[in-house]
Design a protein around this motif. Structure first.
Motif, mmCIF file in Angstrom:
data_model
loop_
_atom_site.group_PDB
_atom_site.id
_atom_site.type_symbol
_atom_site.label_atom_id
_atom_site.label_comp_id
_atom_site.label_asym_id
_atom_site.label_seq_id
_atom_site.Cartn_x
_atom_site.Cartn_y
_atom_site.Cartn_z
ATOM 1 N N ILE A 164 -2.668 -2.846 7.997
ATOM 2 C CA ILE A 164 -2.404 -2.615 8.266
ATOM 3 C C ILE A 164 -3.108 -1.842 10.504
ATOM 4 N N GLN A 165 -2.350 -1.472 10.862
ATOM 5 C CA GLN A 165 -2.555 -1.791 12.520
ATOM 6 C C GLN A 165 -2.384 -0.077 12.968
ATOM 7 N N VAL A 166 -3.013 0.383 14.333
ATOM 8 C CA VAL A 166 -2.347 1.415 15.160
ATOM 9 C C VAL A 166 -1.226 1.182 15.174
ATOM 10 N N ALA A 167 -0.548 2.414 15.812
ATOM 11 C CA ALA A 167 0.843 2.283 16.762
ATOM 12 C C ALA A 167 0.699 3.497 17.853
ATOM 13 N N LEU A 168 2.023 3.001 18.577
ATOM 14 C CA LEU A 168 1.319 3.774 19.882
ATOM 15 C C LEU A 168 3.266 4.101 20.162
ATOM 16 N N ILE A 169 3.928 5.113 19.506
ATOM 17 C CA ILE A 169 5.416 6.122 20.308
ATOM 18 C C ILE A 169 5.590 6.440 21.305
ATOM 19 N N TYR A 170 6.084 6.956 22.057
ATOM 20 C CA TYR A 170 6.770 7.457 23.421
ATOM 21 C C TYR A 170 7.684 7.513 23.939
ATOM 22 N N LYS A 171 7.961 9.089 24.740
ATOM 23 C CA LYS A 171 9.439 9.465 25.026
ATOM 24 C C LYS A 171 9.498 8.842 26.405
ATOM 25 N N ASP A 175 6.951 17.047 18.039
ATOM 26 C CA ASP A 175 7.633 16.459 18.645
ATOM 27 C C ASP A 175 6.574 16.359 20.424
ATOM 28 N N ALA A 176 6.026 15.655 20.060
ATOM 29 C CA ALA A 176 4.981 15.163 21.066
ATOM 30 C C ALA A 176 5.433 13.885 22.113
ATOM 31 N N ASP A 177 5.699 14.111 22.922
ATOM 32 C CA ASP A 177 6.087 13.264 23.966
ATOM 33 C C ASP A 177 4.861 11.693 24.184
ATOM 34 N N ALA A 178 4.061 11.814 23.169
ATOM 35 C CA ALA A 178 2.919 10.400 23.059
ATOM 36 C C ALA A 178 2.821 11.114 21.451
ATOM 37 N N VAL A 179 2.309 9.536 20.530
ATOM 38 C CA VAL A 179 2.426 9.578 19.710
ATOM 39 C C VAL A 179 1.275 8.546 18.868
ATOM 40 N N GLY A 180 0.029 8.657 18.937
ATOM 41 C CA GLY A 180 -0.915 7.288 18.706
ATOM 42 C C GLY A 180 -0.926 7.822 16.579
ATOM 43 N N LEU A 181 -0.754 6.187 15.875
ATOM 44 C CA LEU A 181 -0.372 6.429 15.183
ATOM 45 C C LEU A 181 -1.394 5.135 13.964
ATOM 46 N N MET A 182 -1.268 6.088 12.667
ATOM 47 C CA MET A 182 -2.777 4.745 12.173
ATOM 48 C C MET A 182 -1.667 5.224 10.816
ATOM 49 N N GLU A 183 -2.597 4.090 10.310
ATOM 50 C CA GLU A 183 -1.937 3.162 8.664
ATOM 51 C C GLU A 183 0.011 2.764 8.739
ATOM 52 N N VAL A 184 -0.656 1.874 9.635
ATOM 53 C CA VAL A 184 0.965 1.301 10.145
ATOM 54 C C VAL A 184 0.851 -0.092 9.541
ATOM 55 N N GLU A 185 2.130 -0.619 8.787
ATOM 56 C CA GLU A 185 2.033 -1.802 8.323
ATOM 57 C C GLU A 185 2.081 -2.497 9.354
ATOM 58 N N ASN A 186 0.807 -3.858 8.740
ATOM 59 C CA ASN A 186 0.867 -4.631 10.336
ATOM 60 C C ASN A 186 1.502 -6.020 9.850
ATOM 61 N N ASN A 187 2.935 -5.667 10.543
ATOM 62 C CA ASN A 187 3.947 -6.708 10.448
ATOM 63 C C ASN A 187 4.749 -7.127 11.356
ATOM 64 N N GLY A 188 4.001 -6.910 11.764
ATOM 65 C CA GLY A 188 4.712 -7.449 13.898
ATOM 66 C C GLY A 188 5.420 -5.647 14.419
ATOM 67 N N ARG A 242 0.567 -1.346 -0.248
ATOM 68 C CA ARG A 242 0.067 0.063 -0.143
ATOM 69 C C ARG A 242 0.577 1.282 -0.190
ATOM 70 N N GLY A 243 1.999 1.913 0.609
ATOM 71 C CA GLY A 243 2.764 2.392 0.496
ATOM 72 C C GLY A 243 3.352 2.655 -0.655
ATOM 73 N N ALA A 244 5.313 2.649 -0.379
ATOM 74 C CA ALA A 244 6.334 3.125 -1.039
ATOM 75 C C ALA A 244 6.376 1.731 -2.474
ATOM 76 N N ASP A 245 6.254 2.066 -4.017
ATOM 77 C CA ASP A 245 6.919 0.954 -4.737
ATOM 78 C C ASP A 245 8.125 0.591 -4.818
ATOM 79 N N THR A 246 9.191 1.553 -4.362
ATOM 80 C CA THR A 246 10.253 1.178 -4.325
ATOM 81 C C THR A 246 11.622 2.184 -3.218
ATOM 82 N N ALA A 247 12.431 1.451 -2.855
ATOM 83 C CA ALA A 247 13.291 1.975 -2.270
ATOM 84 C C ALA A 247 13.348 3.762 -2.085
ATOM 85 N N GLU A 248 13.230 3.891 -3.163
ATOM 86 C CA GLU A 248 13.627 5.140 -2.931
ATOM 87 C C GLU A 248 12.674 6.460 -3.032
ATOM 88 N N GLU A 249 11.304 5.745 -3.219
ATOM 89 C CA GLU A 249 9.952 6.356 -2.784
ATOM 90 C C GLU A 249 10.301 5.976 -0.998
#
Length: 562
Positions: A360-367, A314-327, A291-298
């Motif tokens: 795709i899955q949701v994800a959560l990153i944080y500081k 510069d957020a301390d916690a970010v909820g992300l959508m549309e991240v590949e569901n590959n673990g 669904r995303g990039a087709d080439t390494a350049e992209e």
């Protein structure tokens, strides 16, 4: 490729007889052979020509020349002595390469036909230039009064004296088109701005580039800067054509758009000691060709833009959508690159306990230096979720007050596979609204059982739609509604209409500790040809910045937590 049908609306300025001023109307014709039809008789008072299929001879003044092979391969003429019926147009398109110039008085013989909804002469057997003339543009305004149809102006030279605002640029790079609207940008009728779809359609106009060429070498309105949605123009002038399902203005004078929606270099200040964000990453995939990039350049271009956006938040916690569901592969790759820019160990991520089976899955990153997880992450096994939520409680590293992020990506409005109550009900909410309502009800239950809940993410529902009302009816408070002006309260543009698909809703107690909220408009207002893709995007426009890093704008909140 996306083509959408829309209604153009115009109204003549009071005092103009029929809307046409003709400086040369009193000049006698120098054409040796008289016309056998007026242009108005060829156009007729309805949607199709009453003489369609017949060969006719008409006389008029050339108002626009688009004869080149990379243009429309014809020209427009208009009768300098129009009839008195306001229902009939006095302009006509001539599909011919015969050499003419604007201002020529011509006698044209050809077959009257309807070509994809446009009345024109084709084929043409004769074009005789027999003098000079002038037709001044009719002064028109949006929207059209009294239910009049734009058909009455088809083929005519028009001037819009009012301010018109760019409200869609999706096809600007592909077809040289931009949609403009009277009264500012257009909003989705279900976003709570008080407009109906009919009223919205009546305010807009498609502005074309006099060509049917795809991916033009020169993209209009990109010099000295790229056009953004929200920029505006006065005095748009051109001839009104029709094609691909809608009326379109073909400019005869270069349009100039004022920079009335300047790029925000950084998000507005939101205060607080904890910053939280929600961001749809537009298919961040480490697997190429999905669904995303087709080439390494992209992929490198996409990652560079995403990191620029996350660094800007510069957020301390970010909820992300549309991240590949590959673990954890895709989210780890994102965090690794982010830490290269922000410093080793600045961010880490929450492992999703039940990401589901969607691509795709949701994800959560944080500081970890700013917030600390409290307990294990949670999700839901409820089959109502296509993409199960990710639930994690945090506390500030320097405080004790907990808050719970509930990251979501509800079912989209697309209709593939929809049946029964999930079919489009004709209420403007699209397909799968019943599914989204059920998802909102399930999220409401999770919020009720969480400490200081903060429901964030792409709910695929505009602000006045049922799923959002389910959540707010259950006691959650929209933070964008509290802090963002109505005219700036949007995160996505579809079909030329802005709306808020991405939301941040806090429990009542946590809401009192929100110090500010903003929507960082780095994506939805930007033309799509600025994104990471290399197909169809001229290489000179790519920049390694946050602009058009996604098709959704991120939301940023400030929390004052003790």
């Amino acid at each position: 490729m996306r083509r959408t049908a829309a209604a153009l609306a115009t109204v003549l300025t009071a005092g103009l007889a029929g809307g046409v001023q003709t400086a040369a109307a009193a000049e006698p014709s120098t054409c040796g052979t008289p016309a056998d039809h007026q242009i108005a008789e060829v156009q007729g008072s309805g949607g199709t020509s009453p003489v369609s299929g017949r060969t006719v001879r008409v006389e008029g003044v050339v108002t626009a020349d688009f004869q080149r092979s990379d243009q429309l391969k014809g020209f427009f003429i208009q009768d300098p002595t129009p009839d008195t019926d306001p229902r009939t147009s006095d302009g006509l398109f001539v599909y011919s390469a015969a050499e003419v110039a604007e201002g020529d008085r011509v006698l044209v013989t050809g077959k009257a036909v309807e070509y994809n909804g446009l009345t024109e002469l084709s084929p043409v057997s004769a074009v005789d230039v027999c003098g000079k003339g002038r037709v001044a543009p009719s002064r028109v305004r949006l929207p059209l009064a009294d239910g009049a149809e734009p058909e009455r102006y088809e083929g005519m030279l028009l001037r819009f004296g009012q301010r018109l605002t760019a409200t869609e640029t999706y096809t600007l790079g592909r077809y040289g088109e931009v949609t403009v609207a009277a009264g500012g940008r257009l909003f989705q009728p279900t976003d709570g701005h008080g407009s109906t779809q009919a009223e919205t359609d009546a305010r807009k106009l498609l502005v074309d580039d006099g060509s049917n060429v795809q991916n033009p070498d020169t993209i209009p309105y990109t010099d000295p800067r790229v056009l953004r949605i929200g920029d505006s123009a006065h005095g748009l002038t051109g001839v009104l054509g029709y094609g691909f399902g809608e009326y379109r203005l073909q400019p005869t004078r270069k349009a100039h758009f004022a920079n009335t929606n300047r790029r925000p270099g950084r998000p507005r200040h939101v205060g607080g000691n904890v910053r939280v964000a929600a961001f749809n990453a537009l298919n961040w995939f480490t697997t190429l060709g999905e669904r995303g990039a087709d080439t390494a350049e992209e992929q490198e271009r996409q990652l560079t833009k995403l990191i620029a956006a996350l660094r800007g938040l510069d957020a301390d916690a970010v909820g992300l959508m549309e991240v590949e569901n590959n673990g954890d592969t895709a989210v780890k790759a994102l965090v690794d690159r982010l830490n290269q820019a922000a410093g080793a160990g600045t961010y880490t991520w929450v492992k999703h306990p039940h990401p589901g089976t969607d691509a795709i899955q949701v994800a959560l990153i944080y500081k970890p230096a700013k917030v600390a997880p409290v307990g294990a992450p949670r999700s839901s096994q409820d089959p109502v979720f296509d993409r199960p939520p990710l639930v994690q409680t945090f506390r500030p590293a320097s405080g004790r007050t907990p808050f719970t992020m509930i990251v979501n990506h509800f079912k989209s409005k697309g209709c593939s596979g929809a049946d029964g109550p999930d079919e489009d009900q004709g209420d403007g909410q699209g397909c799968y609204n019943a599914r989204r309502v059920a998802q909102a009800e399930a999220i409401g239950e999770i919020a009720d059982g969480s400490q200081n809940p903060l429901v964030i993410g792409d709910l695929n529902s505009y602000a006045a739609e049922d799923p959002v009302e389910v959540l707010t009816g259950g006691g959650l408070v929209s933070q964008t509604k509290r802090f963002v002006r109505p005219d700036r309260r949007y995160s996505y543009v579809f079909d030329g209409q802005s709306g808020e698909l991405d939301h941040a809703l806090a429990g009542k107690s946590l809401s009192q500790q929100v110090t500010g909220t903003t929507i960082w408009h780095v994506n939805s207002d930007e033309p799509v040809f600025l994104d990471y893709n290399t197909e169809f995007n001229p290489p000179g426009f790519y920049r390694p910045d946050a602009f058009r890093s996604s098709d959704h704008d991120p939301i940023l909140l400030g929390l004052r937590l003790r």
